[in-house]
Design an enzyme around this catalytic site. Structure first.
Site, mmCIF file in Angstrom:
data_model
loop_
_atom_site.group_PDB
_atom_site.id
_atom_site.type_symbol
_atom_site.label_atom_id
_atom_site.label_comp_id
_atom_site.label_asym_id
_atom_site.label_seq_id
_atom_site.Cartn_x
_atom_site.Cartn_y
_atom_site.Cartn_z
ATOM 1 N N ASN A 1 0.924 -1.054 -0.089
ATOM 2 C CA ASN A 1 -0.022 0.155 0.099
ATOM 3 C C ASN A 1 1.048 1.284 0.022
ATOM 4 O OD1 ASN A 1 -1.619 2.128 0.493
ATOM 5 N ND2 ASN A 1 -2.739 1.342 2.328
ATOM 6 N N ARG B 1 -2.745 -2.066 -3.312
ATOM 7 C CA ARG B 1 -4.107 -1.191 -2.857
ATOM 8 C C ARG B 1 -3.881 -0.100 -4.156
ATOM 9 N NH1 ARG B 1 -5.897 1.496 2.512
ATOM 10 N NH2 ARG B 1 -8.052 2.079 1.800
ATOM 11 N N HIS C 1 -12.806 3.379 0.146
ATOM 12 C CA HIS C 1 -12.709 2.386 1.303
ATOM 13 C C HIS C 1 -13.348 1.086 1.152
ATOM 14 C CE1 HIS C 1 -12.263 6.240 4.107
ATOM 15 N NE2 HIS C 1 -11.189 5.555 4.168
ATOM 16 N N ARG D 1 -9.452 16.234 6.437
ATOM 17 C CA ARG D 1 -10.225 16.713 5.229
ATOM 18 C C ARG D 1 -11.731 17.083 5.710
ATOM 19 N NH1 ARG D 1 -9.518 10.864 2.304
ATOM 20 N NH2 ARG D 1 -7.883 10.699 3.818
ATOM 21 N N GLU E 1 -8.015 -4.765 5.527
ATOM 22 C CA GLU E 1 -7.856 -4.201 4.269
ATOM 23 C C GLU E 1 -6.564 -5.281 3.470
ATOM 24 O OE1 GLU E 1 -7.731 -0.428 5.816
ATOM 25 O OE2 GLU E 1 -8.927 0.271 3.947
#
Ligand code: AMP
Length: 394
Positions: A9, A94, A182, A242, A380
């Site tokens: 990732n 990813r 996600h 964010r 993940e």
């Protein structure tokens, strides 16, 4: 020798990795780690299968000015030569954006990379680094099969209405749509639902992935029906740095009246907003919870107010709610955040068991609650490992 897949990732200045031996059941990592601070002051950390940090002398040596292009071949070598008896058979990555076409993991080819390059403007902070890592692996191990796993794929089951913005049709046709993100986390959560909920797993479920990045996904039959993130990973919930959903008029005002450049607005919305912007202190929820500053508390309250409002909107997309799942760093660990969100949802019949909540128990709702509330740690990397093994087997 143990055959294993490598999961990568890659971010702008970091590289997370994990090594999973081939296995039939749940994938279990024998090694996980991270190289942070790449190109400035790289720091290596890794832990073994039991979660124990590797001792100093077992760590990978890092040249101070090493870039991703230097570190990826070094990592491949280090894993195979220093982690005794591991042969890497494939690498899974990813990749944040798969656009409209990628509905699941895909084997990397030149044609796929060309297609994914075109999506860089849609995810400028992540996509270039994800693709660069794939190219680095291809350059140093050209025969190693590579699989791209997309954060957007899980949402491709959504109806057209859930993906449309109220913009002129030509823009929607050109790909300005709600993609959602996600998805690897939601894929994992969806896969665990039958074990926790039995036949109710196929009901109306909202998963709340609350980490430094945060989003929610409304599912039916364990498939995505609607999600809070849209065209980019800026939309929806308030996050660590964010802003989440914002009146687009604010952006116009900042550019027209405050004369902020595109780069300045980008930085403001992606890096200076959210918990950090509102608190003026930190993007880190645990830090804010430990603070006595009223600004910290206000940031936490706003995070939870926005999350409850977003959740209520998503429940409308699936006609009510049978189960709510909290996951990711904040969702898995912050009893305060879960309580503040659920307190705002009492009207939906949600009641939390305070003892279970404080213990981060699997089920944290009371027996009388109309909605099951669960805490499920996400995985993940495990999803990427499984897909990589499945697509490269044989
Ligand atoms: P993630 O991006 O999933 O790694 O989540 C990172 C976020 O989880 C940060 O805001 C952390 O402060 C938050 N977090 C992790 N542990 C805790 C905790 N025990 N209490 C509150 N927040 C936490």
């Amino acid at each position: 020798m143990t055959d294993a897949v490598l999961v990568l990732n890659a971010g702008s200045s970091s590289l997370k990795f994990a090594v999973y031996p081939h296995a039939e059941g749940e994938p279990t990592a024998i090694l996980r780690g991270k190289i942070a601070g790449i190109a400035t002051c790289p720091v290596f950390s890794a832990s073994d299968a039991t979660g124990q940090p590797l001792p100093q002398d077992a760590r990978m040596p890092l040249p101070p000015d090493a870039t991703h292009a230097d570190l990826i071949p070094a990592l491949l070598d280090w894993i195979q030569s220093h982690r005794g008896g591991v042969t890497l058979t494939a690498a899974g990555h990813r990749v944040v954006h798969g656009g409209r076409r990628q509905t699941g993991p895909a084997r990397v080819s030149d044609a796929l990379l060309e297609e994914l390059d075109k999506l860089v403007p849609l995810a400028p902070l992540h996509q270039p680094h994800n693709l660069a890592a794939i190219r680095c692996v291809a350059a140093s191990a050209p025969d190693l099969p590579q699989i791209a796993c997309f954060d957007t794929s899980f949402h491709r089951t959504q109806d057209r209405l859930a993906q449309l913005f109220a913009l002129p049709r030509a823009l929607s046709d050109a790909g300005i749509l709600r993609y959602g993100f996600h998805g690897l986390s939601y894929d994992y959560i969806a896969s665990t639902l039958p074990a926790h909920l039995g036949t109710r797993a196929g009901g109306r479920v909202i998963a709340a992935h609350l980490g430094n990045g945060a989003s929610m996904c409304a599912m039916k039959n364990r498939q995505s029906v609607a999600t809070s993130m849209g065209f980019t990973a800026l939309d929806g919930l308030m996050m660590g740095q964010r802003c989440g959903a914002l009146d687009p008029g604010v952006v116009l005002y900042l550019m027209e009246e405050k004369h902020l450049s595109t780069a300045e607005v980008t930085h403001l919305l992606y890096s200076d907003s959210g918990l950090l912007g509102v608190s003026g202190l930190s993007n880190d929820m645990a830090t804010l919870e430990a603070s006595i500053a009223p600004e910290a508390r206000e940031a936490i309250e706003l995070f939870c107010f926005r999350a409850a409002a977003e959740l209520a909107g998503l429940a409308a997309a699936i006609g009510g709610l049978d189960a709510l799942i909290f996951t990711a760093g904040i969702g898995e660990n912050s009893a305060l955040v879960r309580r503040l969100i659920c307190d705002r949802l009492n009207w939906m019949g949600i009641t939390l068991d305070p003892n279970g909540n404080i213990r981060n128990a699997r089920f944290i709702s009371t027996a009388a609650s109309a909605v099951d509330v669960l805490v499920i740690p996400t995985d993940e990397e495990g999803v990427i490992a499984r897909a990589t093994q499945d697509l490269t087997r044989g």
